[in-house]
Design a protein around this motif. Structure first.
Motif, mmCIF file in Angstrom:
data_model
loop_
_atom_site.group_PDB
_atom_site.id
_atom_site.type_symbol
_atom_site.label_atom_id
_atom_site.label_comp_id
_atom_site.label_asym_id
_atom_site.label_seq_id
_atom_site.Cartn_x
_atom_site.Cartn_y
_atom_site.Cartn_z
ATOM 1 N N ARG A 344 1.009 -1.073 -0.081
ATOM 2 C CA ARG A 344 0.464 0.060 0.147
ATOM 3 C C ARG A 344 0.926 1.408 0.428
ATOM 4 N N LEU A 345 0.899 1.785 -0.941
ATOM 5 C CA LEU A 345 1.576 3.242 -1.190
ATOM 6 C C LEU A 345 0.467 3.908 -0.835
ATOM 7 N N PRO A 346 1.454 5.521 -0.500
ATOM 8 C CA PRO A 346 0.902 7.166 -0.448
ATOM 9 C C PRO A 346 -0.173 7.278 -1.841
ATOM 10 N N ASP A 347 -1.606 7.709 -1.424
ATOM 11 C CA ASP A 347 -1.971 8.409 -1.850
ATOM 12 C C ASP A 347 -1.722 9.482 -3.124
ATOM 13 N N GLY A 348 -1.611 9.483 -4.884
ATOM 14 C CA GLY A 348 -0.462 10.016 -5.277
ATOM 15 C C GLY A 348 1.031 9.858 -5.697
ATOM 16 N N TYR A 349 1.058 8.978 -4.702
ATOM 17 C CA TYR A 349 3.307 8.212 -4.944
ATOM 18 C C TYR A 349 3.185 7.537 -6.112
ATOM 19 N N ALA A 350 2.267 6.599 -6.501
ATOM 20 C CA ALA A 350 2.506 5.634 -7.784
ATOM 21 C C ALA A 350 1.068 4.714 -7.887
ATOM 22 N N SER A 351 0.450 4.586 -8.829
ATOM 23 C CA SER A 351 -0.267 3.381 -9.011
ATOM 24 C C SER A 351 -0.543 2.650 -7.917
ATOM 25 N N ASN A 352 -2.093 1.302 -8.298
ATOM 26 C CA ASN A 352 -1.733 0.459 -7.763
ATOM 27 C C ASN A 352 -0.825 -0.674 -8.610
ATOM 28 N N LEU A 374 9.122 0.612 -8.729
ATOM 29 C CA LEU A 374 9.649 -1.044 -7.647
ATOM 30 C C LEU A 374 10.779 -1.126 -7.585
ATOM 31 N N LEU A 375 11.734 -1.061 -8.284
ATOM 32 C CA LEU A 375 13.524 -0.617 -8.335
ATOM 33 C C LEU A 375 13.703 0.580 -6.932
ATOM 34 N N TYR A 376 12.762 0.838 -6.963
ATOM 35 C CA TYR A 376 13.471 2.680 -6.050
ATOM 36 C C TYR A 376 13.078 1.764 -5.133
ATOM 37 N N LYS A 377 11.550 1.627 -4.191
ATOM 38 C CA LYS A 377 11.483 0.785 -2.909
ATOM 39 C C LYS A 377 11.212 -0.790 -2.940
ATOM 40 N N ILE A 378 10.176 -0.814 -3.910
ATOM 41 C CA ILE A 378 9.635 -2.458 -3.284
ATOM 42 C C ILE A 378 10.600 -3.372 -3.648
ATOM 43 N N LEU A 379 11.308 -3.703 -4.386
ATOM 44 C CA LEU A 379 12.131 -5.177 -5.107
ATOM 45 C C LEU A 379 13.210 -5.467 -3.930
ATOM 46 N N PRO A 380 14.090 -4.490 -3.055
ATOM 47 C CA PRO A 380 14.486 -4.670 -2.514
ATOM 48 C C PRO A 380 14.219 -5.067 -1.000
ATOM 49 N N VAL A 381 12.668 -5.305 -0.918
ATOM 50 C CA VAL A 381 12.277 -5.720 0.777
ATOM 51 C C VAL A 381 11.725 -6.703 -0.256
ATOM 52 N N GLY A 382 11.033 -6.546 -1.029
ATOM 53 C CA GLY A 382 10.348 -7.960 -1.066
ATOM 54 C C GLY A 382 11.301 -9.171 -2.044
ATOM 55 N N ILE A 383 12.765 -9.033 -1.814
ATOM 56 C CA ILE A 383 13.349 -10.383 -2.038
ATOM 57 C C ILE A 383 14.044 -10.497 -0.867
ATOM 58 N N GLN A 384 14.352 -9.721 -0.053
ATOM 59 C CA GLN A 384 14.904 -10.824 1.131
ATOM 60 C C GLN A 384 14.639 -11.817 1.681
ATOM 61 N N PRO A 385 13.784 -12.650 1.367
ATOM 62 C CA PRO A 385 13.203 -13.368 2.570
ATOM 63 C C PRO A 385 13.551 -14.763 1.235
ATOM 64 N N PHE A 386 13.854 -14.353 -0.432
ATOM 65 C CA PHE A 386 14.407 -15.572 -1.643
ATOM 66 C C PHE A 386 16.316 -15.364 -1.764
ATOM 67 N N LEU A 387 15.999 -16.001 -2.492
ATOM 68 C CA LEU A 387 17.575 -15.623 -2.828
ATOM 69 C C LEU A 387 18.582 -15.978 -2.195
ATOM 70 N N THR A 388 20.211 -16.209 -2.664
ATOM 71 C CA THR A 388 21.389 -16.917 -2.026
ATOM 72 C C THR A 388 21.569 -15.143 -1.449
ATOM 73 N N LYS A 389 22.628 -14.824 -0.703
ATOM 74 C CA LYS A 389 23.019 -13.850 -0.182
ATOM 75 C C LYS A 389 23.378 -12.909 -0.948
ATOM 76 N N ASN A 390 24.877 -13.454 -1.923
ATOM 77 C CA ASN A 390 24.996 -12.945 -3.051
ATOM 78 C C ASN A 390 24.676 -12.094 -4.165
ATOM 79 N N ILE A 391 23.067 -13.095 -4.653
ATOM 80 C CA ILE A 391 21.907 -12.258 -5.377
ATOM 81 C C ILE A 391 21.667 -11.831 -5.147
ATOM 82 N N ARG A 392 21.109 -11.608 -3.608
ATOM 83 C CA ARG A 392 20.069 -10.409 -2.579
ATOM 84 C C ARG A 392 20.838 -9.443 -2.544
#
Length: 569
Positions: A344-352, A374-392
């Protein structure tokens, strides 16, 4: 129009405005008489094509040419009312290599503006010589070729490195790897063969000045413009000395153009979009978007690298593709897409962005700003539980690079660190992803820090504002049989209304329009943190805090230091 010199104060090591960049300062030092008058206008020339019809199967395209003045503060220059549509190139086809034919009237006027025209200064109440100059162009990558004359396709597609472009033909694709050449000559990674099966002995690509480019262009024969079948210059083979040059750009007719340090901007918006598509397509193994396909695995076998990823022959004479460490499993894809749906993003910050999640747990249909967020805010958090430490860690480093490059206020020290940092990141990616991942848009990331040092923050040099104007011009159309005439007439009317609205105060205009949350009642709370006038989204509901209690307490303690200081004491 005097703000860049009389109001804006430059700070050492801080970039807030194009006037803080090296290119602007170099221009002032070379043309001192132009820089003496703060009313001299510096502009950027932007162009892009758009389809005026809703039917995307149509190939019809119109090409506006827009001038963007940079004399004003950063928060007013990108304002839509300051975009000047100087040309509208009609369809139905893109101008291509004949772009210069349509630019000729504009170039003639820019020459007159460089010499100066008589104008009246209403603030100083005097006549003066108004001078103006185009200091760079803004376009996407295909239009870069039209404006610069350097073809952005083939093995020499990089318009910055030119003939020193590091590329390699693998199977049926051109791969832009070889980023180890940017490392120190004694770096241990240069001798490793784990990247592409060979050592890297080449030095840094050269930096080409305007004089160097003019020497190259002297080898290019003058071609006859036009697409008539009788035009023998329309289809011709390039000579060996011509490299990727297709023409000499008409912008070189401007007397100051060869001396500019930054003539054409690489568009960060489209680079972000393509890099994000490569990453998401490969991580989620999206058909048609993934760079990890059967041909990519065959390439690894041909290069004799990463044997664990080679295709394996099964019992029924078919080949199986082993699971790669950089590709999510089906369960991981499901969890990742569940996280994207919950964002959930702030109103006017991005689309759904959750609308981009498909039923089969893939991401499709992301727009350019969706990829940016996605690159700016979401992806760094979304991939935390996955991938190896080097790739992440490598992907998070790439996201942090995007965050710092796109900042509104940039520190020169940070950009100097990014110049070395992005080389390390790209080298690590070469060791992780297959060669087909490295398209020309991924390679262009290595040149972005240099362009920030030259031109200042990217917010005033990327295509977001221009793309929004394409949508505005599309809404101008009222007569589908006369597209260009309809846009031109509406633009003139809109310009006149905008001019008049600057002097009207008793009615609502685009200049005094209240904010979106203007009708909300003022919050009557003693702590500043609860006084924000925001409109909540969705229906109200009452729930117990549970796990959110600690998060809310942490937020209040870290954002209300002044209000709770007496309680802490």
């Amino acid at each position: 129009m005097r703000c860049h010199k009389e109001v804006h104060k430059s700070e050492d090591g801080i970039l807030r405005h194009p006037a803080d960049g090296k290119a602007w300062k170099h221009f002032d030092s070379v043309y001192h008489d132009f820089a003496l008058d703060s009313r001299s206008v510096r502009m950027g020339l932007a162009s892009d094509g758009f389809n005026p019809f809703s039917n995307m199967t149509s190939t019809y395209s119109l090409w506006p040419v827009i001038l963007i003045p940079y004399n004003m503060p950063p928060w007013t220059s990108p304002n839509g009312t300051n975009y000047l549509m100087s040309l509208l190139i009609p369809g139905p086809k893109s101008p291509g290599k004949d772009f210069d034919v349509f630019l000729k009237p504009l170039i003639d006027e820019l020459k007159d503006l460089w010499d100066g025209i008589d104008a009246y200064d209403s603030f100083g109440k005097c006549m003066f010589k108004l001078r103006a100059a185009v200091i760079w162009t803004i376009s996407d990558f295909p239009a870069y070729a039209y404006l610069s004359g350097w073809s952005t396709a083939g093995k020499l597609a990089c318009p910055v490195s030119l003939e020193d472009t590091r590329s390699r033909r693998i199977t049926d694709k051109q791969c832009f790897m070889g980023h180890r050449c940017y490392l120190n000559i004694n770096h241990s990674w240069r001798r490793s063969k784990e990247y592409d099966g060979s050592s890297e002995l080449r030095g840094l690509p050269r930096t080409f000045s305007g004089e160097d480019i003019l020497k190259h262009l002297n080898e290019v024969p003058i071609r006859t413009t036009g697409k008539a079948p009788t035009n023998v210059s329309r289809k011709r083979k390039r000579g060996g000395n011509e490299l990727n040059w297709s023409k000499k750009s008409i912008l070189f007719d401007l007397p100051y153009w060869p001396t500019l340090l930054l003539r054409h901007n690489l568009d960060v918006m489209h680079i972000e979009k393509n890099v994000c598509d490569n990453i998401i397509g490969t991580l989620l193994d999206i058909e048609g978007k993934s760079k990890d396909n059967l041909k990519a695995r065959k390439d690894l076998h041909d290069l004799k690298i990463r044997e664990e990823l080679w295709l394996k022959k099964s019992t029924n004479d078919k080949f199986e593709k082993p699971q790669a460490s950089y590709t999510l499993t089906k369960e991981e894809c499901k969890s990742f897409c569940k996280f994207i749906r919950s964002v959930r993003l702030p109103d006017g910050y991005a689309s759904n962005i959750s609308r981009c999640v498909t039923d089969n747990d893939k991401l499709r249909g992301m727009k350019t700003h969706d990829c940016h967020v996605l690159l700016y805010k979401i992806l760094p958090v979304g991939i935390q539980p996955f991938l190896t430490k080097n790739i992440r860690g490598t992907l998070i480093g790439l996201c942090q690079f995007v965050q710092k490059i796109c900042a509104k206020i940039v520190r020169v020290s940070d950009i100097e660190e990014l110049k070395d940092g992005i080389v390390i990141i790209l080298c690590k990616l070469e060791k992780i992803f297959p060669p087909t991942f490295f398209t020309i848009m991924v390679h262009l990331c290595v040149h972005l820090p240099d362009q920030v040092l030259l031109g200042g923050p990217v917010a005033m040099r990327w295509m977001f504002g221009t793309e929004r104007h394409m949508g505005l011009y599309k809404r101008y159309i009222r007569n589908m049989a006369r597209l260009d005439g309809s846009i031109a007439e509406t633009f003139v009317v809109d310009e006149a209304i905008s001019f008049l609205s600057r002097y009207i105060s008793n009615i609502e205009t685009r200049f005094n329009k209240p904010e979106r949350s203007w009708n909300l009642p003022s919050a009557n709370y003693s702590m500043d943190i609860f006084k924000s006038n925001v409109r909540p989204i969705g229906a109200p509901s009452i729930q117990l805090l549970h796990d959110w209690k600690n998060v809310i307490q942490w937020y209040i303690l870290n954002n209300s230091a002044d209000d709770i200081q007496e309680y802490l004491e």
